[in-house]
Design a protein around this motif. Structure first.
Motif, short mmCIF file in Angstrom:
data_model
loop_
_atom_site.label_atom_id
_atom_site.label_comp_id
_atom_site.label_asym_id
_atom_site.label_seq_id
_atom_site.Cartn_x
_atom_site.Cartn_y
_atom_site.Cartn_z
N ASP A 1 -2.55 10.04 4.63
CA ASP A 1 -2.39 8.83 5.43
C ASP A 1 -1.29 9.04 6.48
O ASP A 1 -1.45 8.68 7.65
CB ASP A 1 -2.00 7.63 4.56
CG ASP A 1 -3.11 7.19 3.63
OD1 ASP A 1 -4.30 7.37 3.96
OD2 ASP A 1 -2.78 6.66 2.54
N LEU B 1 1.41 4.96 0.84
CA LEU B 1 0.81 5.92 1.76
C LEU B 1 0.81 7.32 1.16
O LEU B 1 1.83 7.77 0.64
CB LEU B 1 1.57 5.93 3.08
CG LEU B 1 1.56 4.64 3.89
CD1 LEU B 1 2.45 4.80 5.12
CD2 LEU B 1 0.16 4.26 4.29
N THR B 2 -0.33 7.99 1.28
CA THR B 2 -0.43 9.37 0.84
C THR B 2 0.02 10.29 1.96
O THR B 2 0.21 9.86 3.11
CB THR B 2 -1.88 9.72 0.46
OG1 THR B 2 -2.66 9.68 1.66
CG2 THR B 2 -2.45 8.75 -0.57
N LYS C 1 -8.86 1.10 6.21
CA LYS C 1 -7.92 0.56 5.22
C LYS C 1 -6.52 0.40 5.84
O LYS C 1 -5.86 -0.63 5.61
CB LYS C 1 -7.86 1.49 4.01
CG LYS C 1 -6.92 1.06 2.92
CD LYS C 1 -7.52 -0.04 2.07
CE LYS C 1 -6.65 -0.28 0.84
NZ LYS C 1 -6.30 -1.67 0.67
N LEU C 2 -6.09 1.36 6.63
CA LEU C 2 -4.78 1.27 7.30
C LEU C 2 -4.74 0.07 8.25
O LEU C 2 -3.71 -0.60 8.38
CB LEU C 2 -4.45 2.56 8.04
CG LEU C 2 -4.15 3.78 7.15
CD1 LEU C 2 -4.17 5.06 7.97
CD2 LEU C 2 -2.81 3.61 6.44
N ARG D 1 -10.22 5.65 5.62
CA ARG D 1 -8.76 5.54 5.56
C ARG D 1 -8.22 4.76 6.76
O ARG D 1 -7.33 3.92 6.61
CB ARG D 1 -8.11 6.93 5.50
CG ARG D 1 -8.24 7.56 4.12
CD ARG D 1 -7.65 8.97 4.14
NE ARG D 1 -7.82 9.62 2.86
CZ ARG D 1 -6.85 9.79 1.97
NH1 ARG D 1 -5.63 9.36 2.22
NH2 ARG D 1 -7.09 10.41 0.84
N GLU E 1 -6.77 -2.71 7.93
CA GLU E 1 -6.87 -3.91 7.09
C GLU E 1 -5.53 -4.26 6.46
O GLU E 1 -5.17 -5.43 6.34
CB GLU E 1 -7.90 -3.70 5.97
CG GLU E 1 -9.33 -3.75 6.44
CD GLU E 1 -10.32 -3.31 5.37
OE1 GLU E 1 -9.90 -3.00 4.22
OE2 GLU E 1 -11.52 -3.27 5.68
N ASP E 2 -4.77 -3.24 6.06
CA ASP E 2 -3.46 -3.45 5.44
C ASP E 2 -2.35 -3.64 6.46
O ASP E 2 -1.18 -3.72 6.10
CB ASP E 2 -3.11 -2.27 4.52
CG ASP E 2 -3.99 -2.22 3.28
OD1 ASP E 2 -4.66 -3.22 2.97
OD2 ASP E 2 -4.00 -1.16 2.61
N MET F 1 0.84 -1.18 0.00
CA MET F 1 0.00 0.00 0.00
C MET F 1 0.89 1.24 0.00
O MET F 1 1.75 1.39 0.85
CB MET F 1 -0.90 -0.01 1.24
CG MET F 1 -1.61 1.28 1.49
SD MET F 1 -2.56 1.25 3.01
CE MET F 1 -3.33 2.83 2.86
#
Length: 153
Positions: free
Chosen positions: A7, A3-4, A42-43, A39, A45-46, A1
């Protein structure tokens, strides 16, 4: 993943205080609360965020002595390594553990209630792990910095 920047901002803020509300977090990163919630999900989950925990002051709950323990194992008995690793992960007094290069094979950070408590723990460690050749212990006299924040760039 990948990261932006957002994020990374969320991660910085969450590491400072995981009890921050979604609304406040959203305001601080310039998104809507629902976007921040997605977000964060998702963070998690990843597995970028592994857990949200409370940091407890050890002196206020009876864990007042920190020890750094360098453990050297017998290298010709690799079949005995899994029990040692299991002991490390299952012993609550072991706060951190690293496989290391140098004199020892592993370095443990142990939090004990007293020197006597550590002594009993060390006896149990040696009794349950016959592949320990030797260990050296340093008593922590003063904590200059204790941190859990991972730099996120």
């Amino acid at each position: 993943m990948a990261l932006t920047k957002t994020d990374r901002d969320i991660l910085r803020l969450m590491q400072q205080d995981a009890t921050i509300t979604l609304t406040e977090l959203a305001e601080r990163v310039g998104l809507s609360p629902s976007s921040v919630q997605r977000r964060l999900q998702k963070l998690r989950e990843d597995k970028v965020i592994l857990r949200d925990v409370s940091i407890v002051d050890p002196k206020k709950v009876g864990g007042a002595v920190s020890m750094l323990v360098e453990v050297e194992l017998e290298r010709d008995r690799p079949e005995l390594l899994p029990p040692f690793l299991r002991w490390v992960t299952e012993t609550p007094e072991v706060q951190e553990a690293w496989g290391t290069s140098g004199r020892g094979d592993y370095t443990l950070v142990i939090l004990a209630q007293s020197v006597e408590h550590f002594d009993a723990l060390a006896d149990r460690m040696m009794e349950l792990n016959p592949n320990i050749r030797k260990f050296t212990t340093s008593v922590v006299l003063k904590t200059l910095k204790r941190g859990l924040v991972v730099p996120v760039g």
